[in-house]
Motif scaffolding. Structure first.
Motif, PDB file in Angstrom:
ATOM      1  N   THR A  40      12.710   5.506  -8.791  1.00 24.90           N
ATOM      2  CA  THR A  40      12.598   6.964  -8.657  1.00 24.90           C
ATOM      3  C   THR A  40      11.345   7.301  -7.872  1.00 24.90           C
ATOM      4  N   VAL A  41      11.469   8.270  -6.967  1.00 27.45           N
ATOM      5  CA  VAL A  41      10.306   8.671  -6.171  1.00 27.45           C
ATOM      6  C   VAL A  41       9.366   9.470  -7.071  1.00 27.45           C
ATOM      7  N   ARG A  42       8.154   8.950  -7.217  1.00 29.94           N
ATOM      8  CA  ARG A  42       7.169   9.641  -8.043  1.00 29.94           C
ATOM      9  C   ARG A  42       6.427  10.685  -7.200  1.00 29.94           C
ATOM     10  N   SER A  43       6.012  10.267  -6.015  1.00 27.94           N
ATOM     11  CA  SER A  43       5.338  11.208  -5.111  1.00 27.94           C
ATOM     12  C   SER A  43       5.428  10.675  -3.685  1.00 27.94           C
ATOM     13  N   LEU A  44       5.044  11.527  -2.757  1.00 25.65           N
ATOM     14  CA  LEU A  44       5.089  11.147  -1.342  1.00 25.65           C
ATOM     15  C   LEU A  44       3.744  11.459  -0.710  1.00 25.65           C
ATOM     16  N   GLU A  45       3.365  10.655   0.265  1.00 25.89           N
ATOM     17  CA  GLU A  45       2.127  10.932   0.986  1.00 25.89           C
ATOM     18  C   GLU A  45       2.355  10.791   2.471  1.00 25.89           C
ATOM     19  N   ARG A  46       1.798  11.756   3.192  1.00 32.02           N
ATOM     20  CA  ARG A  46       1.837  11.669   4.649  1.00 32.02           C
ATOM     21  C   ARG A  46       0.382  11.740   5.099  1.00 32.02           C
ATOM     22  N   ASP A  47      -0.067  10.765   5.823  1.00 30.60           N
ATOM     23  CA  ASP A  47      -1.457  10.725   6.275  1.00 30.60           C
ATOM     24  C   ASP A  47      -2.417  10.889   5.087  1.00 30.60           C
ATOM     25  N   SER A  48      -2.141  10.184   4.036  1.00 31.92           N
ATOM     26  CA  SER A  48      -2.978  10.178   2.824  1.00 31.92           C
ATOM     27  C   SER A  48      -3.011  11.488   2.065  1.00 31.92           C
ATOM     28  N   ARG A  49      -2.209  12.441   2.484  1.00 30.92           N
ATOM     29  CA  ARG A  49      -2.164  13.699   1.732  1.00 30.92           C
ATOM     30  C   ARG A  49      -0.800  13.824   1.088  1.00 30.92           C
ATOM     31  N   PRO A  50      -0.773  14.367  -0.120  1.00 24.45           N
ATOM     32  CA  PRO A  50       0.522  14.506  -0.773  1.00 24.45           C
ATOM     33  C   PRO A  50       1.426  15.433   0.039  1.00 24.45           C
ATOM     34  N   CYS A  51       2.684  15.124   0.084  1.00 27.13           N
ATOM     35  CA  CYS A  51       3.614  16.046   0.744  1.00 27.13           C
ATOM     36  C   CYS A  51       4.841  16.202  -0.145  1.00 27.13           C
ATOM     37  N   ALA A  52       5.454  17.365  -0.063  1.00 30.67           N
ATOM     38  CA  ALA A  52       6.547  17.677  -0.982  1.00 30.67           C
ATOM     39  C   ALA A  52       7.847  17.007  -0.547  1.00 30.67           C
ATOM     40  N   SER A 110      13.753  12.797   8.005  1.00 38.04           N
ATOM     41  CA  SER A 110      13.954  11.812   9.054  1.00 38.04           C
ATOM     42  C   SER A 110      12.894  11.964  10.148  1.00 38.04           C
ATOM     43  N   GLY A 111      12.267  10.884  10.526  1.00 38.63           N
ATOM     44  CA  GLY A 111      11.219  10.901  11.546  1.00 38.63           C
ATOM     45  C   GLY A 111       9.826  10.842  10.952  1.00 38.63           C
ATOM     46  N   ASP A 112       9.691  11.224   9.680  1.00 39.15           N
ATOM     47  CA  ASP A 112       8.368  11.233   9.054  1.00 39.15           C
ATOM     48  C   ASP A 112       7.935   9.818   8.676  1.00 39.15           C
ATOM     49  N   ASN A 113       6.664   9.532   8.886  1.00 40.87           N
ATOM     50  CA  ASN A 113       6.091   8.238   8.541  1.00 40.87           C
ATOM     51  C   ASN A 113       5.286   8.436   7.258  1.00 40.87           C
ATOM     52  N   VAL A 114       5.767   7.928   6.160  1.00 39.77           N
ATOM     53  CA  VAL A 114       5.194   8.266   4.854  1.00 39.77           C
ATOM     54  C   VAL A 114       5.000   7.037   3.960  1.00 39.77           C
ATOM     55  N   ALA A 115       4.263   7.272   2.879  1.00 32.90           N
ATOM     56  CA  ALA A 115       4.182   6.291   1.794  1.00 32.90           C
ATOM     57  C   ALA A 115       4.948   6.889   0.613  1.00 32.90           C
ATOM     58  N   VAL A 116       5.889   6.123   0.082  1.00 30.17           N
ATOM     59  CA  VAL A 116       6.725   6.603  -1.014  1.00 30.17           C
ATOM     60  C   VAL A 116       6.298   5.882  -2.287  1.00 30.17           C
ATOM     61  N   VAL A 117       5.730   6.610  -3.229  1.00 26.68           N
ATOM     62  CA  VAL A 117       5.296   5.993  -4.483  1.00 26.68           C
ATOM     63  C   VAL A 117       6.514   5.950  -5.417  1.00 26.68           C
ATOM     64  N   LEU A 118       6.844   4.721  -5.845  1.00 26.17           N
ATOM     65  CA  LEU A 118       8.043   4.542  -6.665  1.00 26.17           C
ATOM     66  C   LEU A 118       7.672   4.218  -8.099  1.00 26.17           C
ATOM     67  N   GLN A 119       8.505   4.626  -9.008  1.00 26.81           N
ATOM     68  CA  GLN A 119       8.328   4.235 -10.406  1.00 26.81           C
ATOM     69  C   GLN A 119       9.684   3.803 -10.972  1.00 26.81           C
ATOM     70  N   GLY A 120       9.584   3.150 -12.104  1.00 26.85           N
ATOM     71  CA  GLY A 120      10.824   2.707 -12.762  1.00 26.85           C
ATOM     72  C   GLY A 120      11.457   1.523 -12.075  1.00 26.85           C
ATOM     73  N   ILE A 121      10.656   0.738 -11.389  1.00 24.60           N
ATOM     74  CA  ILE A 121      11.216  -0.421 -10.681  1.00 24.60           C
ATOM     75  C   ILE A 121      10.233  -1.582 -10.761  1.00 24.60           C
ATOM     76  N   ASP A 122      10.778  -2.793 -10.868  1.00 29.12           N
ATOM     77  CA  ASP A 122       9.969  -3.999 -10.839  1.00 29.12           C
ATOM     78  C   ASP A 122       9.303  -4.067  -9.454  1.00 29.12           C
ATOM     79  N   THR A 123       7.967  -4.056  -9.434  1.00 27.97           N
ATOM     80  CA  THR A 123       7.267  -3.943  -8.144  1.00 27.97           C
ATOM     81  C   THR A 123       7.579  -5.113  -7.199  1.00 27.97           C
ATOM     82  N   SER A 124       7.970  -6.251  -7.790  1.00 25.86           N
ATOM     83  CA  SER A 124       8.253  -7.396  -6.921  1.00 25.86           C
ATOM     84  C   SER A 124       9.545  -7.192  -6.121  1.00 25.86           C
ATOM     85  N   LYS A 125      10.329  -6.201  -6.510  1.00 29.75           N
ATOM     86  CA  LYS A 125      11.608  -5.969  -5.808  1.00 29.75           C
ATOM     87  C   LYS A 125      11.433  -5.141  -4.528  1.00 29.75           C
ATOM     88  N   VAL A 126      10.244  -4.569  -4.385  1.00 29.12           N
ATOM     89  CA  VAL A 126      10.006  -3.749  -3.192  1.00 29.12           C
ATOM     90  C   VAL A 126       9.249  -4.613  -2.188  1.00 29.12           C
TER      91      VAL A 126
END
Ligand code: GTP
Ligand code: MG
Length: 666
Positions: free
Chosen positions: A509-521, A525-541
């Motif tokens: 499940t997506v916990r939060s998103l960050e674009r250029d180190s700032r949270p984004c809602a 498509s086209g956005d370069n982001v970091a997707v913080v995930l929860q509820g998943i075995d981290t080794s699977k990502v």
């Protein structure tokens, strides 16, 4: 979770306090004598007068060579040129003490890079380093499998290739090659070199491949929040790959732009300058804003792609600063595969432009072809280091003429290529019109920032389900949290949304998103982001994996049919040839299983079924079997998961697309 990382170097505010706020960085850099040389990475002259040692790879070259025979770096000082930057003393020679990414696939080794990084502005992606944000195409999934190619098989292959290459090289014998001691003859029309432009166009545009996912994805209906709102006031993201031959000034140009546009503070810049000078590498101060690891700084080269951001009037630009050294082309591929447009940086100085254009050792042509094969058709050519050639119009025109011909033959339209003469070091023509009269006297075009703003906005697959190839993974074990970084190639994300993580097939499940180190809602498509995930075995990502919509899973496969274009100067390809297979951020050892057909590069029609061998400039359909499975789709359904490049013996030998996923993994 930040997308900028500060855990490498300690920044002490007390040391560099307010006194530096008004620091005139330009003045200091410009007045630094060691920065005025045109070729700031000197090669070391060895004791023996008959050889000179390359400072990059330490190879002892013959005196007659002006560029290194191994890595293509220009000799400095050039013999009799009288040019020296007088800063040879502290230059640390480049040592191949860790295997290059290519070697690691070929030899089945694991990446040893786990270094920390630091920057307040830049993210570096490393597909295998959990807490370092570096971006090298050496994903743990892909690398851990390695390759089964034994030394003997390799030698045999090399011998076969040598036979083929030598027969192909000698005039008059072009139509024959040796296999198992027997001479084979090919019909002349089978080996007639096609025009590369048409071939690349037919590879990337005219594919009418399988129907695979297209039909099922047609049933996808995006929710209202997923569609972009015109009034949301956000700038369009433009993923801009900075590519070009080693040492052309990519990182310096990127660092300078970031500094000029306020993304790097005077304090940070002063810190980079001070540290660079301490290591006897003052001219690299701007590059150090991007080249963060001790190894990169010591060697004076970029090894992994750095990700940084700046805003123009029209775009939120994602800078993807690629390595230019040939050993790190796999990393360049992994970064540049996200590009919407590219900035090809050329070193205008005498000998350096020519070294970059060298077909076997230079990276200018290889990078340009790769970028084009990733679907990038908008290109800005930044002719850098114009200060070294006195801002000569003649030199600029010569570069434009020679490179322009090549770019045209590689499928770039003249109207989509912008040529900007500039000097990153002297800040000429970057974010304002030039001030140097020598350049002003003949150049009337846009400056670099204006040229970036004149690029057409990229088209986005907002109506397709989520697809996000993962280029980097950041784990936070204490919080049992994992972030997947990458560019959305389809669909949209917001917190609370469930995603399918491939190839593991686990749902997170997506916990939060960050674009250029700032949270984004929302990320679209086209956005370069970091997707913080929860509820998943981290080794699977894992880097090289893909986030997708749980109801629209993408395919995982080991057996693929490809339509490929063999690049100029490539070794011949036979059934059984061992290759490195690159697709989005994944890399896998591959074997050519079948040669399906040879195609007419102009029409795309089958010219011959089951050819025995493929030579440079030919276009063909082949089947490959990979060592391990990768996330892949037919190009006709998903371009981002359907573009491939094939490499062998340290160079890119073919580019192409997936036309059929033959055997899907369960
Ligand atoms: P790789 O990433 O290793 O391929 O190199 P790069 O293309 O990023 O080059 P980098 O920015 O590291 O610069 C290489 C050298 O060129 C450095 O010493 C820079 O100072 C120098 N350089 C960059 N731009 C200019 C310029 O406009 N003029 C002059 N004279 N030197 C420059
Ligand atoms: Mg660099």
């Amino acid at each position: 979770m930040p997308r900028k990382f500060n855990h490498g170097l300690d920044y002490d505010d007390d040391d560099y306090g307010d006194e530096y706020d008004d620091y005139d960085y330009d003045y200091d850099i410009d007045s630094d004598a060691e920065d005025n040389g045109n070729l700031p990475k000197p090669n070391q002259e060895t004791d023996s007068s008959s050889i000179w040692r390359c400072s990059i790879c330490t190879y002892d070259n013959d005196q007659s060579m002006t560029t290194c025979d191994i890595c293509g770096v220009l000799r400095n000082p050039l013999p009799l040129s009288g040019i020296s930057n007088g800063n040879d003393l502290k230059t640390v020679p480049f040592k191949f003490d860790i295997p290059s990414p290519d070697d690691m696939v070929t030899n089945g080794l694991h990446s040893s890079k786990r270094g920390p990084k630091a920057s307040a502005t830049v993210r570096k992606d490393n597909t295998s380093a959990p807490m370092s944000a570096r971006f090298s195409n050496s994903s743990s999934l892909m690398m851990s499998k390695g390759s089964n190619v034994t030394g003997n098989e390799n030698n045999q292959l090399k011998d076969e290739e040598h036979n083929l290459r030598s027969s192909a090289k000698s005039p008059g014998t072009l139509s024959s090659y040796h296999e198992g001691g027997v001479e084979h003859t090919l019909p002349m029309d089978e080996i007639k070199p096609p025009i590369l432009a048409r071939s690349l166009d037919s590879v990337s545009i005219n594919d009418r491949g399988g129907t695979g996912k297209a039909a099922s994805w047609g049933q996808y209906k995006p929710e209202k929040w997923m569609l972009p709102e015109s009034e949301d006031g956000l700038l369009n993201q433009l993923n801009l790959a900075i590519v070009g031959h080693v040492d052309s000034g990519k990182s310096t140009l990127s660092g300078r732009l970031l500094h000029l546009l306020g993304r790097i503070s005077q304090k940070e810049m002063h810190k980079h300058e001070k540290e660079a000078k301490l290591q006897g590498k003052g001219s690299f101060a701007y590059a150090w804003a991007l080249d963060e690891s001790p190894e990169e700084r010591e060697r004076g080269i970029t090894m992994t792609v750095a990700v940084a951001y700046f805003d123009t009037k029209r775009y939120r630009v994602v800078v993807l600063d690629s390595p230019g050294h040939k050993d790190f082309v796999p990393n360049m591929i992994s970064g540049a595969t996200q590009a919407d447009a590219a900035l090809l940086v050329i070193d205008a100085s005498i000998g350096s432009f020519e070294a970059g254009m060298d077909g076997s050792k230079g990276q200018t042509k290889e990078h340009a072809q790769l970028i084009r094969s990733f679907g990038v058709d908008q290109l800005i050519v930044a002719v850098n280091k114009m200060d070294v050639v006195e801002y000569s119009n003649d030199r600029f025109n010569l570069i434009k003429r020679q490179l322009g011909t090549f770019l045209r033959s590689s499928g770039f339209r003249d109207s989509s290529v912008l040529w900007i003469p500039l000097s990153a070091m002297e800040n000429q023509n970057l974010v304002t019109a030039p001030s140097d009269v020598r350049l002003l006297s003949w150049y009337k075009g846009p400056y670099l920032l204006d040229a970036i703003d004149s690029l057409h906005p990229p088209t986005r697959d907002v109506l397709k389900p989520l697809v996000m190839p993962i280029c980097d993974v950041i784990k936070s074990p204490t919080m049992n949290q994992v972030s997947a970084c990458g560019k959305l190639e389809g669909g949209a994300l917001r917190s609370g949304v469930k995603v399918l993580v491939m190839p593991s097939g686990d749902v997170g499940t997506v916990r939060s998103l960050e674009r250029d180190s700032r949270p984004c809602a929302i990320a679209r498509s086209g956005d370069n982001v970091a997707v913080v995930l929860q509820g998943i075995d981290t080794s699977k990502v894992i880097a090289g994996g893909v986030l997708c919509h749980p109801n629209f899973p993408i395919s995982i496969a080991k057996h693929l049919e490809l339509k490929v274009l063999i690049l100029d100067g490539a070794s011949p390809i036979l059934i059984g040839s061992q290759l490195e297979f690159h697709i989005h951020h994944a890399k896998e050892a591959a074997r050519v299983e079948k040669m399906v057909s040879l195609l007419d590069p102009k029409t795309g029609k089958v010219m011959k079924k089951a050819p025995r061998c493929l030579l440079a400039k030919q276009s063909a359909v082949i089947e490959v079997v990979l060592q391990g499975p990768v996330c892949a789709e037919e190009f006709s359904s998903c371009k981002a998961l359907g573009r491939v490049s094939l490499r062998a013996l340290g160079r890119t030998i073919a580019v192409g697309i997936v036309t059929r996923v033959i055997e899907k993994e369960p």
